[in-house]
Design an enzyme around this catalytic site. Structure first.
Site, short mmCIF file in Angstrom:
data_model
loop_
_atom_site.label_atom_id
_atom_site.label_comp_id
_atom_site.label_asym_id
_atom_site.label_seq_id
_atom_site.Cartn_x
_atom_site.Cartn_y
_atom_site.Cartn_z
N HIS A 37 2.59 63.58 51.80
CA HIS A 37 2.26 62.87 50.92
C HIS A 37 0.67 62.81 50.42
CE1 HIS A 37 5.95 61.05 53.26
NE2 HIS A 37 6.20 60.92 52.16
N GLN A 154 15.08 67.87 43.89
CA GLN A 154 14.64 66.36 43.37
C GLN A 154 13.85 66.45 42.14
OE1 GLN A 154 13.68 62.86 45.65
NE2 GLN A 154 11.83 63.57 45.65
P1 AMP Z 1 9.48 61.04 50.17
O1 AMP Z 1 8.62 59.88 50.93
O2 AMP Z 1 10.32 61.67 51.51
O3 AMP Z 1 10.47 60.43 49.37
O4 AMP Z 1 8.58 61.94 49.68
C1 AMP Z 1 7.70 61.37 48.56
C2 AMP Z 1 7.16 62.52 47.91
O5 AMP Z 1 6.37 63.44 48.74
C3 AMP Z 1 8.21 63.62 47.42
O6 AMP Z 1 7.82 63.87 46.07
C4 AMP Z 1 8.20 64.63 48.25
O7 AMP Z 1 8.65 65.94 47.63
C5 AMP Z 1 6.87 64.67 48.74
N1 AMP Z 1 6.72 65.36 49.99
C6 AMP Z 1 7.46 65.09 51.25
N2 AMP Z 1 7.02 65.99 52.06
C7 AMP Z 1 6.08 66.72 51.73
C8 AMP Z 1 5.58 68.13 52.05
N3 AMP Z 1 5.78 68.67 53.37
N4 AMP Z 1 4.68 68.66 50.95
C9 AMP Z 1 4.58 68.16 49.91
N5 AMP Z 1 5.15 67.20 49.39
C10 AMP Z 1 5.83 66.51 50.23
#
Ligand code: AMP
Length: 300
Positions: A37, A154
């Site tokens: 994140h 997504q």
């Molecule tokens: P989430 O909190 O899981 O909804 O993720 C929020 C954002 O962070 C989304 O755009 C995800 O794709 C991104 N994200 C989650 N995990 C990772 C990761 N390991 N590397 C890069 N972006 C991530």
């Protein structure tokens, strides 16, 4: 850092930043933040955001019945500290009825990339995602918004949403941040027991085998690559494969030709945790692992 709870508060904070000629960058999250994140915040800055808005909202409409909405990990105090340390300007952390007030009845349906794979397994999931993301775009009015490659389908859904509805925001996709053993960082990794944690990198290893085959065998077809990926999990106990596929990066369907931008995508269950991961493998986006800070790996 300003913490905004209402639409009015976040709009006022954004208006103040705009008056200082700042470009606004939005990073939507569900919180329980990790380095993946936080890398999106850096990406927003690199893309020119003078003011970075991070939203934390565990969006009920993207969870299906029986999924982990109630147990999804939450720690807003820790998240706020991490965001402040990373130099975030505005945290938008609304309560559910700010986003979905009584009487709310609109749903955004992005047909096409939201149908296969995750869409088929999680009915309504991408509707919930598209609805909340369009609301966040309308609430914040950002110039650019950053999403993680980790959730590749997504990303395809959001890109299509923005294109189809002429939403005036630039979509930036940031590379997946991994643990040093290849496991993609995810808030849900917190569910893994130590033993499950040691098994979990097998999903990335399978995708990596597919990536190698694509690089080493020009002209190989999608089925052979999928077989090679599945083969790596054949005798692995503790990991239950859902799918390993080669898909067109835009449609998420089987590619019409292997010359398209491709993504190797996979999903598997380890214990009660569902893991998803992917490696972009198109001509432009061939996965190139590079080392980032403190034991993490980023790939483009
Ligand atoms: P989430 O909190 O899981 O909804 O993720 C929020 C954002 O962070 C989304 O755009 C995800 O794709 C991104 N994200 C989650 N995990 C990772 C990761 N390991 N590397 C890069 N972006 C991530």
């Amino acid at each position: 850092m300003i913490t905004a709870r209402s639409v009015e508060e976040v709009r006022a904070a954004v208006a103040t930043a705009r008056a200082r000629q700042c470009r606004i960058g939005l990073v939507p999250t569900m919180g329980f933040l990790h380095e993946g994140h936080l890398s999106l915040i850096d990406h927003a800055r690199d893309a020119g955001a003078g003011c970075v808005v991070v939203s934390i909202f565990v969006n009920p409409t993207q969870f299906g019945p029986g999924e982990d909405f109630e147990t999804y990990p939450r720690d807003e105090r820790r998240d706020a500290r991490l965001l402040e340390e990373r130099g975030v300007d505005i945290l938008f952390a609304p309560a559910p009825d700010v986003i979905y007030p009584p009487g709310f009845s609109t749903r955004v349906v992005v047909s096409g990339p939201s149908a296969p794979l995750e869409g088929a397994r999680r009915p309504g999931h991408f509707e919930g995602v598209a609805t909340v993301v369009l609301k966040l775009f309308n609430i914040v009015g950002a110039d650019l918004a950053v999403f993680g490659q980790k959730d590749a389908q997504q990303c395809a859904v959001i890109r299509k949403l923005v294109r189809d509805l002429d939403v005036p925001v630039r979509i930036e996709i940031a590379p997946t941040v991994r643990e040093s053993d290849g496991l993609a960082m995810s808030s849900r990794n917190a569910y893994l027991t130590p033993q499950e944690r040691s098994i979990a990198p097998a999903l990335h290893e399978a995708l990596h085998a597919g990536e190698r085959m694509l690089a080493e065998e020009p002209g190989v077809d999608a089925e052979r690559v999928e077989q090679a990926m599945a083969q790596t999990l054949l005798n692995r106990s503790g990991i239950e494969l859902d799918y390993l596929r080669v898909v067109d990066a835009e449609t998420f369907e089987r590619p019409a030709s292997m010359d398209r931008d491709l993504i190797l995508v996979g999903a598997a269950r380890v214990g009660r945790t569902r893991l998803i991961d992917n490696i972009p493998a198109g001509k432009e986006t061939l996965a190139r692992p590079v080392t980032a800070n403190a034991g993490t790996t980023r790939e483009k």
